[in-house]
Write an enzyme that holds these catalytic residues in place. Structure first.
Site, PDB file in Angstrom:
ATOM      1  N   GLU A 214       0.858  -1.179   0.000  1.00 49.08           N
ATOM      2  CA  GLU A 214       0.000   0.000   0.000  1.00 49.08           C
ATOM      3  C   GLU A 214       0.899   1.236   0.000  1.00 49.08           C
ATOM      4  OE1 GLU A 214      -3.415   2.317   2.658  1.00 49.08           O
ATOM      5  OE2 GLU A 214      -2.462   0.500   3.433  1.00 49.08           O
ATOM      6  N   ARG A 435       6.668 -13.224   9.500  1.00 45.26           N
ATOM      7  CA  ARG A 435       7.213 -11.886   9.298  1.00 45.26           C
ATOM      8  C   ARG A 435       8.469 -11.735  10.142  1.00 45.26           C
ATOM      9  NH1 ARG A 435       3.433  -7.148  11.316  1.00 45.26           N
ATOM     10  NH2 ARG A 435       5.367  -5.952  11.207  1.00 45.26           N
ATOM     11  N   LYS A 445       3.026   0.248  10.433  1.00 49.80           N
ATOM     12  CA  LYS A 445       3.092   1.459   9.622  1.00 49.80           C
ATOM     13  C   LYS A 445       2.338   2.604  10.297  1.00 49.80           C
ATOM     14  CE  LYS A 445       2.850   0.779   5.218  1.00 49.80           C
ATOM     15  NZ  LYS A 445       2.341   0.551   3.848  1.00 49.80           N
TER      16      LYS A 445
END
Length: 712
Positions: A214, A435, A445
């Site tokens: 994104e 992750r 984020k």
């Protein structure tokens, strides 16, 4: 000219491999066109048993093993053989004696060669010959032999060994090439092994992966893992296709700045997508699928406020709007599309389940109304699909075969499949991998954005940030980043990494090539007088890197006035012998201090015959004459968080470390004025640094300390 191919097994005994590699390298060094192509393999041809670690081929003929390869080269290139062929042949025939790692067996061999060299500079005759190169390579490739040389008892052998190393500087490059190839083959083997052998189905028909960031922030190290793994499976594991697709479905948070930065960072990491697209390219198709799923009774409009909806989903309570007819929901969807005040009250939710144990299946929102202008489509749209709705649809439309994503999406995998089934779309295999989490590091984020917006950090490229821009600004190299991430593989095991691991990997890349310089901390530095120093200042050209001549040369100034650091001189004792690094030894003849015990002056007397190995204190220094010293700032950083990992109850403000930046003013040698932003160097006894701001008139250069994995 006859062309040879030399193939060596990087995992073989280097004491047997290096003699042939160095002879081949010496031949290539002496000719404008290489006569021998050297190839590094994990294993060579195995039909010759143990000799398979070395294979020399020419004109369809192959010989195997160290001795046979050396003899073949001497036959093909007669000048390799000197006048005393018998002695040379005898010495070369002893090469196999140097391959043992048993010190008891190796010691007599070393002693004989040490005795042979008592009155000799070369093992045969009065000039460099093939036995010198071959025997030096055998010793260099044997870690037990190298350790024995360091002890100093083999005086003649050690003298000859060091003499050959200086006489033939190209040997360093040949040794490094073999070592690097061995590491690369080992790394490739680990990547191709069990850790990368995951259960991807239907790979024979082609593999298409995607990386869908994104554009609402900069890439961080967690994104880097997703990008590199998708790239690896598409372009290395399989001969497939990698798609880069920007998930630009939330105009309130997204900017073209972030989009451009993501593409730049991917390029820096060596990731080259076969195609770049945007979810916004498919807004018309997604709107059509939105209509379809509502008409099929598989989605409904809902005007429940956000807080109530969250509570109902948590408790498994169905919405009051769940039984709206498709016709009623379509009316509200149209108002959303127009962006009217009425439309802003509504959203569209998938009708999956109100109380499924997997809360991701509790009627997730698939469309929202947002009148904010989109950075690509402007004001055309007032409604935008959520990632959970758009991603599976566009994956299917773009031909994605395997969706590789982090394990945080695991609960949403059934939701992903439900969307495809509800719309009768082609299936996509999903694979989860863990992750990357690092101690005392934020990867959210949303939280990173908060730190930027509140001024806790300088920006997205702050060297304390885990963004690609941030860690590169701190001094991380792209090869080290790629190596570390790819070594972790697509494992599902969640691990909390220590940053020391990745910085230690980085050191392997910068240590062999970083120029060495000198900096003296300005606070309370001491001006020392060398009473028997040079009558007038002078300069010498010195190597920037003692072990890598290719790094280049620098100008070192010498004078009878030098600067030393207070931290060093306060430990000096009267008449103690110390070492001025890269100059020589000196006696401390006079120490002047003030009332607080701070050293204010120093008299030194050079001792040209002093042994640097016998001094306890070895200090850096800078001549105050013969060069223009460069003002610099040395900056170090601490973690932004005070805890290794955060719990759900932790408030960000409570765990933030607000004291994370440490600056020292210093002066550096005159060569530093030539450095550019981004250059990586080492200041002797201080560590590695990256130039963040180059020197300019009236403005000090700024250097950021690069961690090396060692605890301070």
């Amino acid at each position: 000219m006859t062309q040879f191919d030399l193939t060596v097994a990087t995992r073989g005994n280097h004491a047997a491999i290096l003699p042939v590699v160095l002879i081949a390298t010496s031949l290539n060094e002496a000719r404008p066109t290489p006569a021998i192509q050297i190839k590094y393999e994990d294993t060579a041809v195995l039909s010759e048993g143990d000799k398979a670690i070395v294979q020399l081929t020419t004109s369809g003929k192959s010989v195997f093993g160290t001795l046979d390869a050396v003899n073949e080269l001497c036959t093909a290139f007669p000048f390799l053989s000197g006048k005393d062929n018998k002695l040379e042949a005898d010495l070369i025939s002893q090469l196999e004696s140097f391959t043992t790692l048993d010190f008891k067996a190796l010691d007599p061999v070393l002693q004989r060669l040490d005795t042979h060299l008592i009155l000799r500079s070369f093992v045969v005759g009065y000039s460099l010959s093939t036995p010198d190169i071959a025997l030096w390579g055998a010793l260099r490739g044997n870690r037990v032999a190298v350790a024995a040389l360091k002890k100093g008892s083999l005086v003649n052998l050690t003298r000859w060994y060091r003499f050959l190393e200086e006489l033939c500087p190209w040997t360093a490059g040949a040794v490094e090439a073999l070592t690097a190839a061995a590491k690369e083959k080992k790394s490739a083997k680990s990547k191709e092994g069990a850790s990368y052998d995951i259960a991807l189905k239907n790979t024979d028909g082609g593999v298409v992966t995607r990386f869908p960031p994104e554009p609402s922030g900069y890439l961080h190290i967690g994104h880097a893992k997703a990008a590199l793994l998708n790239d690896y499976f598409a372009h290395e594991k399989y001969n497939g296709t990698l798609l880069l697709r920007f998930d630009d479905t939330n105009p309130s948070n997204e900017k073209e700045e972030f989009q451009d930065a993501i593409m730049e960072d991917l390029a820096l990491m060596g990731i080259k997508p076969n195609k770049t697209s945007y979810t916004s390219d498919y807004f018309d198709e997604l709107y059509a699928y939105g209509l379809e799923i509502i008409k099929a009774g598989k989605a409904y409009a809902d005007d429940t406020d956000k807080e109530t909806m969250q509570a109902q989903r948590f408790d498994g309570i169905p919405s009051k709007c769940r039984e709206l007819s498709p016709e009623e929901s379509l009316v509200h969807f149209e108002e959303m599309k127009k962006g009217t005040p009425e439309g802003l009250r509504w959203c569209i939710r998938a009708k999956i389940s109100a109380d499924d144990k997997n809360k991701a299946l509790r009627d997730p929102v698939i469309y929202r109304c947002n009148p904010a202008p989109h950075h690509r489509t402007g004001t055309k749209w007032k409604i935008y699909p959520t990632y959970d709705f758009a991603c599976p649809i566009v994956d299917s439309m773009e031909g994605v075969t395997h969706a590789l994503r982090t394990i945080e999406y695991r609960d949403r995998n059934p939701q992903y499949q439900w969307m495809l089934d509800a719309l009768n779309l082609r299936g996509v295999q999903v694979w989860d991998f863990a992750r990357m989490n690092f101690i005392r590091t934020l990867l959210s984020k949303r939280k990173l954005t908060k730190l930027v917006e509140t001024g806790v950090v300088w920006g997205w490229d702050d060297p304390r940030f885990p963004t690609i821009r941030g860690i590169r600004r701190r001094g991380m190299t792209i090869p080290a980043l790629r190596e570390f991430i790819l070594k972790q593989g697509p494992s599902k095991a969640v691990t909390l990494f220590d940053w020391a691991l990745i910085w230690a990997t980085n050191k392997k890349y910068i240590d062999p090539v970083a120029p060495r310089h000198t900096a003296i901390i300005s606070k309370d530095h001491v001006k020392a007088v060398i009473t028997n120093g040079p009558a007038s200042p002078y300069t010498e050209e010195k190597a920037k890197h003692a072990k890598n001549a290719a790094v280049g040369m620098k100008t070192v100034a010498f004078s009878n006035n030098v600067l030393l650091e207070q931290e060093d001189v306060k430990l000096f004792k009267q008449d103690e012998e110390i070492t001025l690094m890269n100059w020589g030894n000196a006696f401390v003849r006079k120490i002047t201090t003030d009332a607080n015990g701070t050293v204010t002056g120093l008299d030194l007397e050079l001792n040209p015959g002093g042994d640097v190995k016998k001094t306890e204190k070895k200090v850096t220094w800078l001549a105050t004459e013969g060069q223009d010293l460069v003002p610099v700032e040395l900056v170090d950083f601490d973690y932004l968080l005070k805890k290794d990992s955060l719990s759900e109850d932790d408030k960000l403000e409570d765990v933030l470390n607000y004291n994370t930046e440490f600056r020292d003013s210093a002066v550096a040698d005159g060569n530093v004025s030539q450095l550019k932003v981004g250059d990586i160097i080492q200041f002797d006894r201080k560590g590695f640094y990256r130039v963040d701001r180059a020197a300019a008139p009236g403005v000090p250069a700024v250097f950021f300390n690069i961690p090396t994995g060692k605890q301070k």
